[in-house]
Design a protein around this motif. Sequence first.
Motif, PDB file in Angstrom:
ATOM      1  N   GLY A  56       0.756  -1.240   0.000  1.00  0.00           N
ATOM      2  CA  GLY A  56       0.000   0.000   0.000  1.00  0.00           C
ATOM      3  C   GLY A  56       0.786   1.290   0.000  1.00  0.00           C
ATOM      4  N   TRP A  57       2.080   1.235   0.063  1.00  0.00           N
ATOM      5  CA  TRP A  57       2.891   2.449   0.060  1.00  0.00           C
ATOM      6  C   TRP A  57       3.306   2.770  -1.376  1.00  0.00           C
ATOM      7  N   SER A  58       2.350   2.987  -2.245  1.00  0.00           N
ATOM      8  CA  SER A  58       2.640   3.139  -3.673  1.00  0.00           C
ATOM      9  C   SER A  58       3.517   4.352  -3.984  1.00  0.00           C
ATOM     10  N   GLU A  59       3.489   5.380  -3.137  1.00  0.00           N
ATOM     11  CA  GLU A  59       4.334   6.557  -3.357  1.00  0.00           C
ATOM     12  C   GLU A  59       5.816   6.207  -3.276  1.00  0.00           C
ATOM     13  N   LEU A  60       6.122   5.144  -2.569  1.00  0.00           N
ATOM     14  CA  LEU A  60       7.513   4.742  -2.415  1.00  0.00           C
ATOM     15  C   LEU A  60       8.128   4.314  -3.747  1.00  0.00           C
ATOM     16  N   ALA A  61       7.300   3.947  -4.701  1.00  0.00           N
ATOM     17  CA  ALA A  61       7.816   3.604  -6.031  1.00  0.00           C
ATOM     18  C   ALA A  61       8.513   4.810  -6.645  1.00  0.00           C
ATOM     19  N   TRP A  62       7.976   6.002  -6.426  1.00  0.00           N
ATOM     20  CA  TRP A  62       8.623   7.218  -6.941  1.00  0.00           C
ATOM     21  C   TRP A  62       9.935   7.488  -6.210  1.00  0.00           C
ATOM     22  N   VAL A  63       9.968   7.202  -4.932  1.00  0.00           N
ATOM     23  CA  VAL A  63      11.205   7.367  -4.164  1.00  0.00           C
ATOM     24  C   VAL A  63      12.274   6.420  -4.705  1.00  0.00           C
ATOM     25  N   TYR A  64      11.892   5.180  -4.981  1.00  0.00           N
ATOM     26  CA  TYR A  64      12.845   4.211  -5.522  1.00  0.00           C
ATOM     27  C   TYR A  64      13.286   4.620  -6.929  1.00  0.00           C
ATOM     28  N   ALA A  65      12.390   5.198  -7.708  1.00  0.00           N
ATOM     29  CA  ALA A  65      12.760   5.686  -9.040  1.00  0.00           C
ATOM     30  C   ALA A  65      13.779   6.817  -8.920  1.00  0.00           C
ATOM     31  N   GLY A  66      13.603   7.696  -7.936  1.00  0.00           N
ATOM     32  CA  GLY A  66      14.581   8.754  -7.686  1.00  0.00           C
ATOM     33  C   GLY A  66      15.921   8.197  -7.248  1.00  0.00           C
ATOM     34  N   TYR A  67      15.882   7.196  -6.385  1.00  0.00           N
ATOM     35  CA  TYR A  67      17.094   6.511  -5.945  1.00  0.00           C
ATOM     36  C   TYR A  67      17.820   5.894  -7.141  1.00  0.00           C
ATOM     37  N   SER A  68      17.056   5.303  -8.047  1.00  0.00           N
ATOM     38  CA  SER A  68      17.645   4.700  -9.244  1.00  0.00           C
ATOM     39  C   SER A  68      18.264   5.762 -10.142  1.00  0.00           C
ATOM     40  N   ALA A  69      17.602   6.918 -10.255  1.00  0.00           N
ATOM     41  CA  ALA A  69      18.153   8.011 -11.061  1.00  0.00           C
ATOM     42  C   ALA A  69      19.477   8.496 -10.477  1.00  0.00           C
ATOM     43  N   LEU A  70      19.557   8.579  -9.164  1.00  0.00           N
ATOM     44  CA  LEU A  70      20.828   8.958  -8.526  1.00  0.00           C
ATOM     45  C   LEU A  70      21.902   7.909  -8.777  1.00  0.00           C
ATOM     46  N   ASN A  71      21.520   6.632  -8.758  1.00  0.00           N
ATOM     47  CA  ASN A  71      22.466   5.562  -9.057  1.00  0.00           C
ATOM     48  C   ASN A  71      22.995   5.680 -10.486  1.00  0.00           C
ATOM     49  N   VAL A  72      22.104   5.968 -11.431  1.00  0.00           N
ATOM     50  CA  VAL A  72      22.511   6.131 -12.826  1.00  0.00           C
ATOM     51  C   VAL A  72      23.496   7.287 -12.955  1.00  0.00           C
ATOM     52  N   ALA A  73      23.170   8.411 -12.326  1.00  0.00           N
ATOM     53  CA  ALA A  73      24.039   9.581 -12.412  1.00  0.00           C
ATOM     54  C   ALA A  73      25.406   9.314 -11.792  1.00  0.00           C
ATOM     55  N   SER A  74      25.429   8.693 -10.625  1.00  0.00           N
ATOM     56  CA  SER A  74      26.719   8.445  -9.970  1.00  0.00           C
ATOM     57  C   SER A  74      27.539   7.400 -10.728  1.00  0.00           C
ATOM     58  N   ALA A  75      26.882   6.370 -11.247  1.00  0.00           N
ATOM     59  CA  ALA A  75      27.600   5.366 -12.035  1.00  0.00           C
ATOM     60  C   ALA A  75      28.158   5.979 -13.306  1.00  0.00           C
ATOM     61  N   TRP A  76      27.399   6.854 -13.949  1.00  0.00           N
ATOM     62  CA  TRP A  76      27.895   7.521 -15.148  1.00  0.00           C
ATOM     63  C   TRP A  76      29.117   8.375 -14.828  1.00  0.00           C
ATOM     64  N   LEU A  77      29.067   9.115 -13.712  1.00  0.00           N
ATOM     65  CA  LEU A  77      30.218   9.933 -13.322  1.00  0.00           C
ATOM     66  C   LEU A  77      31.452   9.069 -13.065  1.00  0.00           C
ATOM     67  N   ILE A  78      31.263   7.952 -12.391  1.00  0.00           N
ATOM     68  CA  ILE A  78      32.396   7.092 -12.049  1.00  0.00           C
ATOM     69  C   ILE A  78      32.923   6.370 -13.292  1.00  0.00           C
ATOM     70  N   LEU A  79      32.037   5.780 -14.071  1.00  0.00           N
ATOM     71  CA  LEU A  79      32.470   4.975 -15.223  1.00  0.00           C
ATOM     72  C   LEU A  79      33.017   5.818 -16.366  1.00  0.00           C
ATOM     73  N   SER A  80      32.566   7.065 -16.459  1.00  0.00           N
ATOM     74  CA  SER A  80      33.081   7.925 -17.530  1.00  0.00           C
ATOM     75  C   SER A  80      34.368   8.640 -17.122  1.00  0.00           C
ATOM     76  N   GLY A  81      34.786   8.448 -15.868  1.00  0.00           N
ATOM     77  CA  GLY A  81      36.032   9.050 -15.399  1.00  0.00           C
ATOM     78  C   GLY A  81      35.901  10.510 -15.035  1.00  0.00           C
ATOM     79  N   ARG A  82      34.690  10.990 -14.867  1.00  0.00           N
ATOM     80  CA  ARG A  82      34.493  12.401 -14.506  1.00  0.00           C
ATOM     81  C   ARG A  82      34.740  12.649 -13.019  1.00  0.00           C
ATOM     82  N   VAL A  83      34.760  11.588 -12.246  1.00  0.00           N
ATOM     83  CA  VAL A  83      35.045  11.699 -10.806  1.00  0.00           C
ATOM     84  C   VAL A  83      36.352  10.995 -10.547  1.00  0.00           C
TER      85      VAL A  83
END
Length: 83
Positions: A56-83
Motif C-alpha cells: 500500500g505504500w505506492s508513493e515509495l515507487a517514486w522514491v525508488y525511481a529517484g534513488y535509481s536516477a541517482l544511481n545512474v548519475a553516480s555510475a555515469w560519473l564514475i564509469l566515464s572518469g568524470r570523478v
Amino acid sequence: MFLLGIGNFALHRAVLESGHPLVEQLPGLAQSLGGRLTLVAEFLVLLAAMLLVANGWSELAWVYAGYSALNVASAWLILSGRV
C-alpha cells in the motif's frame, strides 16, 4: 520497480568491476568480499521497497525511481572518469 532493481544491480556491478580508485576506498570488509556486501545492501533496499509498495505504500515507487536516477548519475560519473 523490479526492472529498476535489475538496472541498479547491473550499474553497481559495473562500478565494482571498474577498478576506479573510489572502489578501492571501500571499507575492508566490503572490499574483501569483492563488493558482495554492497550488493546485499542493494538487494535489501530493493526488497524493502517492493514489499512496502505491495502493502500500500505506492508513493515509495517514486522514491525508488529517484534513488535509481541517482544511481545512474553516480555510475555515469564514475564509469566515464568524470570523478
